[in-house]
Design a protein around this motif. Structure first.
Motif, PDB file in Angstrom:
ATOM      1  N   VAL A  76       0.839  -1.281   0.004  1.00  0.00           N
ATOM      2  CA  VAL A  76       0.017  -0.051   0.007  1.00  0.00           C
ATOM      3  C   VAL A  76       0.881   1.120   0.117  1.00  0.00           C
ATOM      4  CG1 VAL A  76      -1.991  -1.108   1.288  1.00  0.00           C
ATOM      5  CG2 VAL A  76      -0.147   0.084   2.537  1.00  0.00           C
ATOM      6  N   ILE A  77       0.207   2.129  -0.220  1.00  0.00           N
ATOM      7  CA  ILE A  77       0.729   3.729  -0.078  1.00  0.00           C
ATOM      8  C   ILE A  77      -0.134   4.478   0.935  1.00  0.00           C
ATOM      9  CG2 ILE A  77       1.145   5.959  -1.492  1.00  0.00           C
ATOM     10  CD1 ILE A  77       1.751   4.182  -3.827  1.00  0.00           C
ATOM     11  N   ILE A  78       0.611   5.181   1.886  1.00  0.00           N
ATOM     12  CA  ILE A  78      -0.224   5.496   2.965  1.00  0.00           C
ATOM     13  C   ILE A  78      -0.139   7.238   2.818  1.00  0.00           C
ATOM     14  CG2 ILE A  78       0.363   3.776   4.574  1.00  0.00           C
ATOM     15  CD1 ILE A  78       2.477   5.606   5.670  1.00  0.00           C
ATOM     16  N   GLU A  79      -0.858   7.774   3.330  1.00  0.00           N
ATOM     17  CA  GLU A  79      -1.160   9.332   3.385  1.00  0.00           C
ATOM     18  C   GLU A  79      -0.121   9.640   4.523  1.00  0.00           C
ATOM     19  OE1 GLU A  79      -5.125  10.146   4.034  1.00  0.00           O
ATOM     20  OE2 GLU A  79      -5.947   9.345   2.054  1.00  0.00           O
ATOM     21  N   PHE A  80       0.310  10.906   4.206  1.00  0.00           N
ATOM     22  CA  PHE A  80       1.170  11.467   5.306  1.00  0.00           C
ATOM     23  C   PHE A  80       0.588  11.851   6.377  1.00  0.00           C
ATOM     24  CE2 PHE A  80       3.126  15.398   6.814  1.00  0.00           C
ATOM     25  CZ  PHE A  80       4.390  14.774   7.085  1.00  0.00           C
ATOM     26  N   GLY A  81       1.262  11.479   7.574  1.00  0.00           N
ATOM     27  CA  GLY A  81       0.697  11.697   8.868  1.00  0.00           C
ATOM     28  C   GLY A  81       0.346  10.953   9.611  1.00  0.00           C
ATOM     29  N   VAL A  82      -0.208   9.900   9.075  1.00  0.00           N
ATOM     30  CA  VAL A  82      -0.707   8.616   9.748  1.00  0.00           C
ATOM     31  C   VAL A  82       0.355   7.651  10.634  1.00  0.00           C
ATOM     32  CG1 VAL A  82      -2.769   8.433   8.136  1.00  0.00           C
ATOM     33  CG2 VAL A  82      -0.716   7.119   7.786  1.00  0.00           C
ATOM     34  N   ARG A  83      -0.253   7.436  11.709  1.00  0.00           N
ATOM     35  CA  ARG A  83       0.680   6.573  12.613  1.00  0.00           C
ATOM     36  C   ARG A  83       0.827   5.006  11.824  1.00  0.00           C
ATOM     37  NH1 ARG A  83       2.751   6.880  16.897  1.00  0.00           N
ATOM     38  NH2 ARG A  83       2.139   4.840  17.504  1.00  0.00           N
ATOM     39  N   ILE A  84       1.829   4.729  11.260  1.00  0.00           N
ATOM     40  CA  ILE A  84       1.921   3.591  10.488  1.00  0.00           C
ATOM     41  C   ILE A  84       1.781   2.192  11.031  1.00  0.00           C
ATOM     42  CG2 ILE A  84       3.818   2.125   8.983  1.00  0.00           C
ATOM     43  CD1 ILE A  84       5.002   4.729   8.347  1.00  0.00           C
ATOM     44  N   PRO A  85       2.215   1.932  12.268  1.00  0.00           N
ATOM     45  CA  PRO A  85       1.949   0.851  12.984  1.00  0.00           C
ATOM     46  C   PRO A  85       0.399   0.697  13.413  1.00  0.00           C
ATOM     47  CG  PRO A  85       3.846   1.820  14.259  1.00  0.00           C
ATOM     48  CD  PRO A  85       3.463   3.061  13.166  1.00  0.00           C
ATOM     49  N   GLU A  86      -0.267   1.521  13.783  1.00  0.00           N
ATOM     50  CA  GLU A  86      -1.614   1.423  13.862  1.00  0.00           C
ATOM     51  C   GLU A  86      -2.358   1.246  12.665  1.00  0.00           C
ATOM     52  OE1 GLU A  86      -2.677   5.027  15.734  1.00  0.00           O
ATOM     53  OE2 GLU A  86      -1.825   4.822  17.593  1.00  0.00           O
ATOM     54  N   LEU A  87      -2.012   1.910  11.491  1.00  0.00           N
ATOM     55  CA  LEU A  87      -2.529   1.612  10.168  1.00  0.00           C
ATOM     56  C   LEU A  87      -2.422   0.291   9.665  1.00  0.00           C
ATOM     57  CD1 LEU A  87      -3.783   3.271   7.563  1.00  0.00           C
ATOM     58  CD2 LEU A  87      -1.479   3.171   6.789  1.00  0.00           C
ATOM     59  N   ALA A  88      -1.250  -0.201   9.671  1.00  0.00           N
ATOM     60  CA  ALA A  88      -0.872  -1.611   9.101  1.00  0.00           C
ATOM     61  C   ALA A  88      -1.608  -2.510  10.066  1.00  0.00           C
ATOM     62  CB  ALA A  88       0.616  -1.820   9.487  1.00  0.00           C
ATOM     63  N   GLY A  89      -1.946  -2.338  11.401  1.00  0.00           N
ATOM     64  CA  GLY A  89      -2.553  -3.322  12.221  1.00  0.00           C
ATOM     65  C   GLY A  89      -4.145  -3.169  11.807  1.00  0.00           C
ATOM     66  N   GLU A  90      -4.768  -2.050  11.381  1.00  0.00           N
ATOM     67  CA  GLU A  90      -6.009  -2.070  10.916  1.00  0.00           C
ATOM     68  C   GLU A  90      -5.942  -2.702   9.647  1.00  0.00           C
ATOM     69  OE1 GLU A  90      -8.143   1.910  11.267  1.00  0.00           O
ATOM     70  OE2 GLU A  90      -6.615   2.541  12.635  1.00  0.00           O
ATOM     71  N   VAL A  91      -5.224  -2.611   8.800  1.00  0.00           N
ATOM     72  CA  VAL A  91      -5.206  -3.157   7.362  1.00  0.00           C
ATOM     73  C   VAL A  91      -5.167  -4.821   7.537  1.00  0.00           C
ATOM     74  CG1 VAL A  91      -3.994  -3.642   5.385  1.00  0.00           C
ATOM     75  CG2 VAL A  91      -4.250  -1.185   6.319  1.00  0.00           C
ATOM     76  N   GLN A  92      -4.327  -5.131   8.489  1.00  0.00           N
ATOM     77  CA  GLN A  92      -4.172  -6.538   8.821  1.00  0.00           C
ATOM     78  C   GLN A  92      -5.480  -7.140   9.187  1.00  0.00           C
ATOM     79  OE1 GLN A  92      -0.636  -6.461  11.515  1.00  0.00           O
ATOM     80  NE2 GLN A  92       0.266  -7.529   9.884  1.00  0.00           N
ATOM     81  N   ARG A  93      -6.160  -6.570  10.282  1.00  0.00           N
ATOM     82  CA  ARG A  93      -7.499  -6.990  10.704  1.00  0.00           C
ATOM     83  C   ARG A  93      -8.584  -6.986   9.679  1.00  0.00           C
ATOM     84  NH1 ARG A  93      -5.038  -4.520  15.221  1.00  0.00           N
ATOM     85  NH2 ARG A  93      -6.043  -2.452  14.602  1.00  0.00           N
ATOM     86  N   ASN A  94      -8.594  -5.780   8.912  1.00  0.00           N
ATOM     87  CA  ASN A  94      -9.819  -5.762   7.976  1.00  0.00           C
ATOM     88  C   ASN A  94      -9.634  -6.814   6.692  1.00  0.00           C
ATOM     89  OD1 ASN A  94     -12.116  -4.263   7.647  1.00  0.00           O
ATOM     90  ND2 ASN A  94     -11.333  -3.335   5.963  1.00  0.00           N
ATOM     91  N   VAL A  95      -8.544  -7.139   6.432  1.00  0.00           N
ATOM     92  CA  VAL A  95      -8.024  -8.060   5.368  1.00  0.00           C
ATOM     93  C   VAL A  95      -8.614  -9.264   5.780  1.00  0.00           C
ATOM     94  CG1 VAL A  95      -6.295  -9.194   3.864  1.00  0.00           C
ATOM     95  CG2 VAL A  95      -6.452  -6.315   3.939  1.00  0.00           C
ATOM     96  N   LYS A  96      -7.974  -9.529   7.152  1.00  0.00           N
ATOM     97  CA  LYS A  96      -8.058 -10.949   7.495  1.00  0.00           C
ATOM     98  C   LYS A  96      -9.858 -11.270   7.799  1.00  0.00           C
ATOM     99  CE  LYS A  96      -7.379 -13.989  11.604  1.00  0.00           C
ATOM    100  NZ  LYS A  96      -6.318 -14.815  12.071  1.00  0.00           N
ATOM    101  N   ARG A  97     -10.339 -10.408   7.909  1.00  0.00           N
ATOM    102  CA  ARG A  97     -11.862 -10.392   8.427  1.00  0.00           C
ATOM    103  C   ARG A  97     -12.655 -10.658   7.221  1.00  0.00           C
ATOM    104  NH1 ARG A  97     -12.427  -6.692  12.014  1.00  0.00           N
ATOM    105  NH2 ARG A  97     -12.462  -4.833  10.546  1.00  0.00           N
ATOM    106  N   ALA A  98     -12.331  -9.650   6.105  1.00  0.00           N
ATOM    107  CA  ALA A  98     -12.958  -9.637   4.692  1.00  0.00           C
ATOM    108  C   ALA A  98     -12.826 -11.036   3.977  1.00  0.00           C
ATOM    109  CB  ALA A  98     -12.580  -8.629   3.963  1.00  0.00           C
ATOM    110  N   ILE A  99     -11.631 -11.674   4.198  1.00  0.00           N
ATOM    111  CA  ILE A  99     -11.275 -12.736   3.338  1.00  0.00           C
ATOM    112  C   ILE A  99     -11.869 -13.747   4.194  1.00  0.00           C
ATOM    113  CG2 ILE A  99      -9.370 -14.535   2.910  1.00  0.00           C
ATOM    114  CD1 ILE A  99      -7.740 -12.213   2.310  1.00  0.00           C
ATOM    115  N   GLU A 100     -11.792 -14.075   5.603  1.00  0.00           N
ATOM    116  CA  GLU A 100     -12.493 -15.180   6.397  1.00  0.00           C
ATOM    117  C   GLU A 100     -14.097 -15.198   6.250  1.00  0.00           C
ATOM    118  OE1 GLU A 100      -8.971 -16.247   9.556  1.00  0.00           O
ATOM    119  OE2 GLU A 100     -10.770 -15.051  10.235  1.00  0.00           O
ATOM    120  N   SER A 101     -14.524 -13.845   6.132  1.00  0.00           N
ATOM    121  CA  SER A 101     -16.093 -14.199   6.393  1.00  0.00           C
ATOM    122  C   SER A 101     -16.621 -14.270   4.909  1.00  0.00           C
ATOM    123  CB  SER A 101     -16.363 -12.578   6.896  1.00  0.00           C
ATOM    124  OG  SER A 101     -16.210 -11.634   5.847  1.00  0.00           O
TER     125      SER A 101
END
Length: 135
Positions: A76-101
């Motif tokens: 991914v390409i992120i927007e300037f100013g976001v906290r990278i560890p938090e953003l990456a964790g949200e991406v991981q959780r959302n991708v996992k949830r979407a694929i599994e469901s």
């Protein structure tokens, strides 16, 4: 890519097959839903990450699919100013949830690769500068 038929998808009236490209699109959609993700990245082209936006969602995703499990790499390409560890964790959780469901597959890992930072407003300023110089 080949389609995958998992054991639980064999029914009395036939088989249900999910193409890996479908899982890639699901992962791409789930990634760009997160606020702070500017778009998907196809990787580095000549040292510059290519911003794909929301049209080529599967291009920034690589999946490995087995009979019951899947692993995903999301670029991914992120927007300037976001906290990278938090953003990456949200991406991981959302991708996992979407694929599994949506597929019933168990996602064993979601690797997030940050390829670039997108600065808002930089394109417009550059376009205005070019217009002023051409007069």
């Amino acid at each position: 890519m080949n389609t995958v038929t998992t054991d639980y998808e064999k029914t009395d009236i036939g088989n249900i097959q999910i193409a890996p490209e479908v899982i890639e699109i699901i992962a791409g959609l789930a990634a760009v839903e997160i606020q702070g993700v500017a778009g998907m990245s196809a990787g580095f082209v000549g040292g510059i990450a290519e911003l794909l936006g929301r049209k080529n969602l599967s291009k920034g995703v690589k999946v490995n699919v087995g009979q019951r499990e899947a692993s995903v790499d999301v670029s991914v390409i992120i927007e300037f100013g976001v906290r990278i560890p938090e953003l990456a964790g949200e991406v991981q959780r959302n991708v996992k949830r979407a694929i599994e469901s949506m597929t019933g597959l168990h996602v064993v890992e979601v690797n997030v690769h940050i390829h670039d930072v997108h600065f808002k407003g930089t394109e417009k300023v550059e376009e205005e500068d070019i217009t002023l110089r051409v007069k």
